[in-house]
Design an enzyme around this catalytic site. Structure first.
Site, PDB file in Angstrom:
ATOM      1  N   CYS A   1       2.518   0.050  -6.714  1.00  0.00           N
ATOM      2  CA  CYS A   1       2.950  -0.813  -5.603  1.00  0.00           C
ATOM      3  C   CYS A   1       2.579  -2.276  -5.813  1.00  0.00           C
ATOM      4  CB  CYS A   1       2.367  -0.303  -4.283  1.00  0.00           C
ATOM      5  SG  CYS A   1       0.634   0.172  -4.397  1.00  0.00           S
TER       6      CYS A   1
ATOM      7  N   HIS B   1       0.473  -4.801   1.177  1.00  0.00           N
ATOM      8  CA  HIS B   1      -0.420  -5.469   0.231  1.00  0.00           C
ATOM      9  C   HIS B   1      -0.111  -6.963   0.166  1.00  0.00           C
ATOM     10  CE1 HIS B   1      -1.631  -1.553  -0.837  1.00  0.00           C
ATOM     11  NE2 HIS B   1      -1.048  -1.409  -2.020  1.00  0.00           N
TER      12      HIS B   1
END
Length: 329
Positions: free
Chosen positions: A126, A234
């Site tokens: 990710c 994130h």
């Protein structure tokens, strides 16, 4: 088009089902797969109910595509068995990413490397996906020399157990711990286990996967990955040194014209990416774009994305879309 979702009851699996629905992927039959304890449970998909089945049952049903989000050990054991049965596997774990015989794909960057012979395709990590999404078009133009990245990673990257830990800590309740330390009102400078060089696996994924996706082992990458008490996605502070100089206005223009990127960069209106607003969205958001005044040809950026979406489920579904559009399945 039979599509198996392996790990259908997990956090990424649930988002995968949402993304397949939202993007109207041509699923004629969904095959939800999960651990033995979940077999027989029902999953809702597009207004219909589908029963969770075992791995072997799913293989016997001969899906055209199987998307895996069930961990590396599961992928290593079962992905080859699906592939042998003729299914094309798109795997979300780290199991196959650095295998030289497997493609590591972010569709906007390198989907063109895929062929009919690729039966196991790796979905990158990710934190790597969102970073290379912003860096790939700049690498084409200015040629990257070195990347320094610090990540501020959502607890959803760890999974349901971590979300429960944070919720328990908010509520002052003792419960099962996903981390060695409290995450509420804290930042933990360890994502994944440590390797022999003192870096975590997460940090080394950013190094190795970036070089593989951009097809350039000369790019120097160093990373520090930190877990923060955030749910939405994130964030990354990225410092990138180029071989060639740039104009900041041109960098903004290149990013603005890149599919899958949204530029949010206006300090006059305090506009910059934040995980709170990236949650549930498929784009990668880039802001705080500015020259590093301490050395030549160097840029600072702030990159944010929903790690369960573009960082996992959306990227995997986009790979599947490319396979279908180009008659590779």
């Amino acid at each position: 088009m039979k599509v198996a979702v392996v790990g259908a009851t997990g956090m990424v699996g649930e988002v995968m089902l949402q993304v397949l629905t939202e993007r109207n992927f041509p699923v004629t039959e969904l095959i939800p797969v999960a651990s033995e304890k979940s077999v027989g449970k029902e999953i809702d998909f597009k207004g219909k109910k589908f029963k969770v089945v075992s791995m072997q049952t799913a293989i016997d049903m001969r899906p055209e595509i199987a998307v895996f989000s069930a961990g590396g050990d599961t992928s290593k054991e079962w992905a080859p068995k699906f592939a042998e049965a003729g299914t094309t596997v798109i795997d979300n774990s780290s199991a196959w990413r650095m295998d030289p015989t497997k493609k590591l794909v972010v569709p906007e960057i390198n989907a063109s490397v895929l062929t009919k012979d690729d039966k196991i395709i790796a979905n990158p990590n990710c934190s790597t996906i969102q970073m290379v999404m912003a860096l790939a078009p700049l690498h084409k133009k200015y040629d990257i020399k070195r990347i320094i990245v610090s990540t501020y990673q959502s607890i959803t990257g760890t999974g349901v157990k971590a979300v429960r830990q944070l919720e328990n800590e908010y509520a002052g309740v003792q419960g099962e711990m996903a981390y060695k330390y409290p995450i509420h009102r804290n930042a933990i400078p360890q994502c994944d286990v440590f390797e022999d060089n003192g870096y975590t696996k997460e940090e080394m994924k950013l190094v190795r996967e970036t070089q593989k996706i951009l097809e350039d082992k000369t790019i120097a990458v160093t990373a520090t990955a930190v877990r923060v008490p955030v749910v939405g996605g994130h964030s990354e502070a990225v410092n990138v040194e180029f071989e060639n100089d740039f104009e900041v206005s041109e960098v903004r223009s290149i990013l603005h014209n890149t599919s899958g990127i949204t530029v949010q960069d206006n300090i006059d209106t305090f506009t910059y990416p934040m995980p709170l607003y990236a949650e549930g969205k498929n784009d990668v958001f880039v802001g705080r774009i500015r020259r590093d005044e301490s050395q030549p040809n160097t840029l600072n950026m702030w990159i944010v994305a929903d790690n369960l979406r573009k960082g996992a489920a959306t990227n995997a579904v986009q790979i599947a879309e490319y396979l279908v559009a180009n008659n590779l399945v």
